[in-house]
Design an enzyme around this catalytic site. Structure first.
Site, PDB file in Angstrom:
ATOM      1  N   GLU A 446     -27.564  11.284 -27.125  1.00  0.00           N
ATOM      2  CA  GLU A 446     -28.068  10.955 -25.791  1.00  0.00           C
ATOM      3  C   GLU A 446     -28.987  12.047 -25.259  1.00  0.00           C
ATOM      4  O   GLU A 446     -29.950  11.774 -24.568  1.00  0.00           O
ATOM      5  CB  GLU A 446     -26.905  10.726 -24.816  1.00  0.00           C
ATOM      6  CG  GLU A 446     -25.992   9.577 -25.168  1.00  0.00           C
ATOM      7  CD  GLU A 446     -26.726   8.245 -25.285  1.00  0.00           C
ATOM      8  OE1 GLU A 446     -27.781   8.089 -24.657  1.00  0.00           O
ATOM      9  OE2 GLU A 446     -26.241   7.370 -26.021  1.00  0.00           O
ATOM     10  N   HIS A 575     -25.263  -5.229 -26.530  1.00  0.00           N
ATOM     11  CA  HIS A 575     -26.718  -5.325 -26.606  1.00  0.00           C
ATOM     12  C   HIS A 575     -27.177  -6.776 -26.720  1.00  0.00           C
ATOM     13  O   HIS A 575     -28.178  -7.171 -26.108  1.00  0.00           O
ATOM     14  CB  HIS A 575     -27.228  -4.518 -27.796  1.00  0.00           C
ATOM     15  CG  HIS A 575     -26.956  -3.050 -27.687  1.00  0.00           C
ATOM     16  ND1 HIS A 575     -25.679  -2.521 -27.837  1.00  0.00           N
ATOM     17  CD2 HIS A 575     -27.777  -2.001 -27.428  1.00  0.00           C
ATOM     18  CE1 HIS A 575     -25.738  -1.216 -27.678  1.00  0.00           C
ATOM     19  NE2 HIS A 575     -26.987  -0.867 -27.438  1.00  0.00           N
ATOM     20  N   GLU A1074       4.873  26.809   9.798  1.00  0.00           N
ATOM     21  CA  GLU A1074       3.654  26.824  10.620  1.00  0.00           C
ATOM     22  C   GLU A1074       3.136  28.241  10.833  1.00  0.00           C
ATOM     23  O   GLU A1074       1.928  28.469  10.900  1.00  0.00           O
ATOM     24  CB  GLU A1074       3.911  26.147  11.968  1.00  0.00           C
ATOM     25  CG  GLU A1074       4.291  24.675  11.878  1.00  0.00           C
ATOM     26  CD  GLU A1074       3.250  23.844  11.144  1.00  0.00           C
ATOM     27  OE1 GLU A1074       2.057  24.189  11.193  1.00  0.00           O
ATOM     28  OE2 GLU A1074       3.626  22.853  10.496  1.00  0.00           O
ATOM     29  N   HIS A1203      -0.005  10.859   8.342  1.00  0.00           N
ATOM     30  CA  HIS A1203      -1.129  11.390   7.573  1.00  0.00           C
ATOM     31  C   HIS A1203      -1.984  10.284   6.973  1.00  0.00           C
ATOM     32  O   HIS A1203      -3.213  10.389   6.931  1.00  0.00           O
ATOM     33  CB  HIS A1203      -0.609  12.309   6.467  1.00  0.00           C
ATOM     34  CG  HIS A1203       0.089  13.522   6.984  1.00  0.00           C
ATOM     35  ND1 HIS A1203       1.340  13.461   7.559  1.00  0.00           N
ATOM     36  CD2 HIS A1203      -0.289  14.832   7.016  1.00  0.00           C
ATOM     37  CE1 HIS A1203       1.711  14.681   7.922  1.00  0.00           C
ATOM     38  NE2 HIS A1203       0.755  15.526   7.600  1.00  0.00           N
TER      39      HIS A1203
END
Length: 1318
Positions: A446, A575, A1074, A1203
């Protein structure tokens, strides 16, 4: 006055118009004018240059607009020649534009198969076909007139005339519809290898099965299944398309009855067709590609040249396969078509190890070498493209462009469907640097296409293709012949030595032959079959019969099961299904050996071609350099497109040959090193002499752009030094402005969350909308620097610039506003939702009250009622908003180059393109522990609630600490492994101290602060204590979900927490958690705002949790004198570990499922009609948890989680729960802990604190593996520390479950939404 004679009279006016337009444009340059167009990405960063270029083209077009649309017979020879040249300029410009649009649409569809992209591709193809047809009709008007064009110009005109022309728009539309439908059906086809056992959709999965499996019956079943899913469905479409294609290459005069009679008279005169048209599409297909009117005969002739070799190879392979599968097929007959590497029997490399001629000889196992290097960490799949790039650069050829690396797709995505057939794309960008590859099936091959694209990119668009259909395919394959040699693997240090004996050479050549020689007959037959039908030699009633006659005649291959005419097996190949020429592969497989020999000779190789390599041989590129030396003649007349000398312009004849020893034609020699179109580097340019007066104006404009806000204007006129300075200024500006806007956003968010009312909601919506708009502008500006060379930019600046480019961009204001409104509405609805535990018996609003009920109550029916009630009040209401938001999110990340928001979310955070797979891999690491824990918990709950659910099935989702069944700590006292052992009741200890007046709820944050200070870390700021909210207010509503806020104040001291604290271990843990966020905020606050963030989102969550692991130990409660003496025996440790596992291990599957579910929908992997079904399928699969009552699609239960409803990433909790054990183990080792890991307390260890500080101070300034290594010494996330931590519990669980016959594991029902509760 003729159109041409009017050119000079309008030239002055046109030039004045251009100057005026440029002046006006430069005066009003703004952010909006800089936004890139999705239809033409390459013009986004040069406003002035784009305007001038477009006006210049329009000037050329309008000055001769009518010449090729009108009557050419009225023009003189000179005028007609000038008209033809202007038509060629016009054609080249607009063909590039239309090709670019079609290429973009094609690339997007091929890499993200969706209905939206299919429709976009269909429109782009229709537009290109329509425009191309018009050009051909215009070009045909020049055919009968004499003109003084150069040979180069005449060839361009000839190529334009040799195009398809659909006789009506209806035909063109129908053709594109047929193509689009076949492509969609092919990409989604599924093959099965046994009844009920199917592969994932896509050709690549089928090929992989054939390549890796050898079960005769499974391969035969899959062979038939794949054809049933593809070829059999495409027959009618193929017949209809053939008719449309045949009509498209006949001129209108031949479409009449008289024209058909007239054509039969001249049927044998090839000149007739070269003047008036092509007799059928087959002739058109091969004649325009190879310019050989008898090309099918030529192809068969070439087959006969290598037929002796093929027959011997076929006989040997058939003999060995017959030995392997005795009695399955005749020893002297056709080879069944299902025994190759693919479902078409085109290659047979999988047998090379088993059938190698000399088993005792040392053969090179290339696959084994590569996999071994991967296993040892020396090579990864993403590195393969770079290995190929290095090979090409070693030949002195140019390196791949920055755009190539940025926009190519190398790995198969997990979140959406993609056509994995390896394809290279020339995007036809104006900048000539946009070339892409999707999926590296054969990396060197490629990249050969890409090199060809790059080297002929200076040519007119009409010339930008292979010399014939086989050249393009042959380039990379030529390189592959050199690559697949022992000498090359030794040269690149993949192996240390080679044993080049004649036996090993034969073994290697045998492998090559199975890939190359066995392939040739199939490549020959594919297009021969198509041409025979298109040419009318075969009726449609014999299509499949003719296919198998050709396959048996040329390949000795037959069908493994009896076929019928309805099957149309040829169309099972991609193809042939979409009408992509396949004969080019046949030609290319012969050409590559000719190219290979020419390159080997140039490299000075002596000996067998099988040994050769030409890595780092610059002399192999000399033929290219010689040809590239051709330049336009200095005295070419104005208006000429340019010409080379006669010797350089001649095209030699080319004789295709299968033998590397046959001499190569002149043209073949010219292209032997992949640059046939490197001729005349500057021979084609648009005439621009009339715009020379603009040069001073343009230079002045570009000089003026480099001022304070240089990034708002075009960057193309700046030097590298100026670009670097501009980028630094932009980064400085972004940091300043982001801090101010983040400060406003944080203020609005904090005030709304601690006081939920309409006014604060409106304020938050306005601020968020403005922030999104500003963030989008920054991203658009940052993207202008992409692809620019700035070597003077520091690594930190480059990382900040990249982070700015990795952002969401809302192209329209209403999208940004709508997103803010959706977030605000969902947030308000969620915060005010009410849950009921019985008819008419409801809790106060808010998630916190619902969680508290689940945590403290055990009534089975009340919990189930509340479980359903909470979902009715939340998830069921948010479904439409979630779907709309997903669309907005996907659109917002595409300007930054991301295919969808799902990929954007996890890649920008974790920089792992396969992150969903990584998450599942991490789950598998701790799955043995989870299964044992799940089995024990289900067993004990079944004893508590007999008959309520199956003892070996899914666990009903309402029996946990919350309405989502994510944690189960409330059962630890009742289900404790050793009831007689002294277990630590942390809740009881805290409440006892409260009762005795030794501890109050407001003091809990100070206890957490003291822990962090004991590690030598800074104390909380005065502003923190003054402005944080720790208690639930009584006079207004508040979101009680614990949250930490970085207010981004200029003084760098404003950090806050809001939470509704209670006197229990949950709040005690939360406040430590926290405060971990706050500590992180504080320690990276010295960084630029762009680096003020977590290394990845899991880090932020893990910091406080790491401290919590130390806090929730008997040793710590004794150290802080909350308990005098705690008996920490093995039994008590197992009891404590069960408590920890019910909180941590049971939580992990839920934490991973929330975002996996969201990503699967946003990426298009799951349709919206299956949203809830997919949620419960994932919950069942990974957690063994099912719904408490039967559910429907309208419920959308995932959105009952805060959430998920608010689109806050949740996988960070999954990562953080693993990271915290890694962090914990590292800190314990630094603190000198001895004994079981679960008993460690690093309280007062300044050494551990110092190590933690060094990691936290980095923020986002380094990649997260660097930060992880700073603390743990390793660079990958792992569940090893978690498994070590819970090893005592794991051992006990296995022993208990085995002794008591407790069933381990679960099965997900066919309908995952059915109730798990009886």
């Amino acid at each position: 006055m003729s159109p041409i004679s009017g050119t000079k009279s309008c030239r002055a006016f046109s030039l004045a118009l251009i100057c005026l337009h440029v002046a006006l444009t430069s005066a009003r340059l703004s952010t909006a004018s800089e936004m890139s167009s999705a239809a033409d990405e390459d013009s986004a960063s040069d406003s002035v240059g784009r305007v001038v270029s477009e006006l210049r083209v329009k000037h050329h077009y309008h000055s001769a607009k009518k010449c090729w649309q009108g009557n050419l017979s009225r023009l003189s020879l000179s005028q007609r020649t000038r008209c033809a040249r202007q038509f060629l300029r016009y054609s080249n410009h607009w063909l590039r534009v239309w090709d670019h649009r079609e290429d973009l649409a094609s690339f997007r569809y091929e890499t993200d198969i969706s209905e939206k992209n299919r429709q976009m591709l269909k429109r782009a193809k229709a537009g290109l076909e329509k425009f191309s047809s018009r050009l051909t009709l215009f070009a045909l008007k020049f055919k009968k007139f004499k003109m003084k064009l150069s040979r180069r110009e005449a060839r361009m005109m000839k190529l334009l005339q040799g195009k398809q022309v659909f006789k009506s728009n209806r035909n063109l539309l129908r053709y594109n519809q047929v193509q689009s439908r076949i492509m969609q059906d092919y990409n989604q086809a599924v093959g099965c290898y046994a009844p009920g056992k199917c592969l994932d959709s896509g050709e690549d999965n089928v090929e992989n099965f054939f390549r890796t499996k050898k079960d005769y019956d499974q391969l035969r079943y899959l062979w038939k299944s794949w054809r049933d899913a593809t070829g059999a469905k495409f027959r009618n479409a193929f017949v209809e398309r053939a008719q449309l294609l045949n009509e498209s290459v006949w001129p209108s005069v031949l479409a009449t009855p008289i024209g058909e009679v007239f054509s039969k008279i001249f049927l044998k005169i090839e000149e007739f067709f070269s003047i008036l048209g092509f007799r059928d599409y087959a002739y058109f297909d091969y004649f325009t590609a190879f310019e050989d009117p008898k090309f099918p005969e030529t192809v068969v002739s070439l087959y006969n040249q290598f037929k002796p070799l093929y027959e011997q190879l076929h006989a040997y392979l058939r003999h060995r396969l017959h030995q392997k599968y005795p009695g399955k097929f005749a020893a002297n007959g056709l080879l069944p078509g299902h025994l190759g590497d693919d479902p078409w029997g085109s290659q047979y490399t999988k047998w090379h190890n088993e059938f190698v001629p000399f088993p005792a000889a040392e053969s090179i196992d290339f696959d084994g070498i590569l996999k071994d290097r991967e296993r040892r960490g020396l090579l990864t799949v993403p590195q393969l493209p770079h290995v190929a790039d290095e090979f090409y650069r070693s030949l002195g050829l140019p390196k791949m462009t920055e755009t190539f690396w940025r926009k190519s797709v190398f790995l198969k995505p997990k979140d959406h469907k993609m056509n994995c057939h390896g394809t290279a794309f020339d995007m036809h960008s104006a900048s000539r640097d946009d070339f892409r590859i999707k999926i590296f099936s054969t990396v060197h091959h490629e990249m050969g296409h890409i090199m060809y694209f790059m080297l002929y990119s200076h040519q007119p668009v009409i010339f930008r293709r292979g010399a014939n259909g086989g050249f393009h395919e042959a380039i990379g394959d030529t390189i592959t012949l050199s690559v697949l040699t022992p000498k090359h693997f030794k040269a690149i240090k993949f192996i240390k030595h080679t044993n080049d004996t004649s036996e090993s050479l034969v073994n290697n050549l045998f492998t090559q032959a199975l890939a190359n020689v066995m392939f040739l007959p199939y490549a020959l037959v594919a297009d021969l079959w198509k041409w025979r039908y298109f040419g009318g030699q075969v009726p449609k009633e014999q299509l499949n019969q003719d296919w198998w006659q050709l396959r048996s005649r040329f390949g000795g291959i037959g069908p493994p099961v009896t076929r019928s005419e309805a099957d149309t097996d040829a169309l099972s190949k991609f193809h042939l299904a979409i009408d992509v020429s396949y004969i080019r592969y046949f030609v290319s497989f012969l050409l590559k050996f000719q190219f290979y020999k020419a390159l080997c000779q140039e490299a000075g190789h002596l000996g067998s071609p099988g040994h050769v390599r030409f890595l780092q041989t610059h002399s192999a590129a000399r033929p290219v350099q010689a040809l590239a030396g051709c330049s336009p003649t200095a005295d070419r007349p104005k208006g000429h497109l340019g010409r080379c000398t006669d010797g350089q312009d001649k095209r030699g004849t080319m004789t295709l040959s299968s033998s590397p020893t046959r001499p190569v034609g002149l043209l073949l020699l010219a292209v032997a090193v992949m640059a046939v179109f490197a001729l005349c580097a500057d021979a084609y340019r648009f005439r621009d002499d009339e715009s020379s007066e603009l040069s001073h104006l343009l230079m002045k404009l570009r000089r003026d752009q480099h001022r304070k806000h240089c990034w708002k204007y075009s960057l193309d006129g700046l030097t590298e030094s100026q670009l670097t300075k501009c980028a630094r200024r932009f980064i400085h500006f972004a940091n300043q402005q982001l801090r101010k806007r983040k400060h406003r956003s944080s203020l609005a968010s904090f005030h709304y969350n601690v006081n939920i009312n309409k006014r604060n909601k409106e304020l938050l919506t306005r601020v968020d909308t403005k922030y999104r708009r500003f963030s989008s502008k920054l991203t658009l500006f940052a993207l202008k620097f992409k692809g620019k060379r700035m070597s003077g930019l520091s690594a930190s600046d480059a990382r900040m610039l990249r982070d700015l480019q990795w952002n969401m961009v809302f192209g329209r204001r209403k999208d940004s506003s709508r997103m803010s409104n959706l977030d605000s509405q969902m947030s308000q609805s969620y915060d005010t939702a009410v849950g009921c535990y019985a008819p008419g018996k409801c809790l106060d609003s808010g998630e916190d009250n619902v969680k508290n009920f689940f945590r403290t109550k055990n009534d089975y029916d009340q919990l189930r009622y509340l479980w359903k009630s909470w979902r009715n009040a939340t998830g069921a209401k948010f479904r439409n908003a979630f779907v709309e938001r997903a669309q907005l999110l996907n659109e917002s990340v595409r300007p930054a180059g991301f295919k969808n928001y799902a990929f954007f979310e996890y890649f920008t955070d974790f920089e792992d393109p396969k992150f969903p797979e990584t998450v599942v891999s991490l789950y598998n690491q701790f799955k043995p522990l989870y299964e044992q824990l799940h089995a024990y918990l289900r067993h004990r709950l079944h004893q508590k609630y007999p008959g309520k659910f199956a003892a070996n099935g899914l666990l009903p989702g309402h029996l946990g600490d919350d309405p989502w069944g994510s944690q189960y700590t409330k059962w630890h006292n009742e289900f404790v492994p050793f009831p007689a052992a002294e277990s630590i009741d942390f809740d009881g200890i805290l409440k006892d101290r409260e009762r005795r007046g030794l501890l109050t709820v407001p003091q809990l944050p100070h206890v957490a602060d003291e822990f962090y200070r004991s590690l030598g870390l800074p104390k909380m700021t005065e502003t923190f204590w003054r402005k944080s909210v720790f208690l639930k207010p009584k006079d207004h509503k508040m979101n009680c979900h614990g949250t930490a806020f970085d207010m981004h104040s200029a003084s760098r001291d404003d950090f806050r927490i809001k939470m509704c604290t209670r006197m229990d271990m949950s709040s005690f843990s939360t406040v430590h958690h926290e405060m971990g966020h706050i500590m992180y905020f504080m320690l990276y606050s010295h960084q630029p705002v762009l680096f003020q963030g977590s290394a990845n989102s899991g880090f932020h969550e893990a910091i406080g949790d790491t401290i919590t692991l130390s806090v929730k130990t008997a040793e710590h409660f004794q150290a802080i004198k909350f308990a005098k003496h705690l008996n920490d025996t093995h039994e008590s440790q197992v009891n404590t570990q069960l408590t920890q596992a019910l909180e941590n291990v049971m939580f992990l599957p839920f934490a991973m499922t929330v975002d996996l579910w969201k990503w699967r929908y946003i990426s298009g992997e799951v349709p919206k009609e299956q949203l809830n079904q997919d949620w419960w399928r994932l919950r069942g699969l990974y957690a063994g948890v099912g719904p408490s009552v039967s559910r429907s699609e309208a419920d959308t239960d995932a959105l009952s989680k805060y959430h998920a409803a608010k689109n806050i990433g949740y996988v960070r909790y999954f990562i953080s729960f693993l990271l915290k054990f890694q962090f914990y183990k590292a800190m314990c080792e630094e603190a000198g802990h001895k004994g079981p890991l679960s008993t460690c307390d690093f309280y007062k260890s300044t050494a551990a604190g110092d190590k933690l500080r060094r990691m936290l101070q980095l923020g986002r300034s380094k990649p997260w593996p660097d930060a992880l290594q700073q603390l743990t010494g390793r660079r990958d996330i792992s569940a090893d520390a978690l498994m070590e931590y819970f090893q005592p519990l794991h051992n006990w669980l296995k022993d208990y479950n085995a002794k008591n016959g407790v069933p381990v594991g679960w099965t997900v029902p066919a309908n995952p939404m059915q109730s798990a509760s009886n």
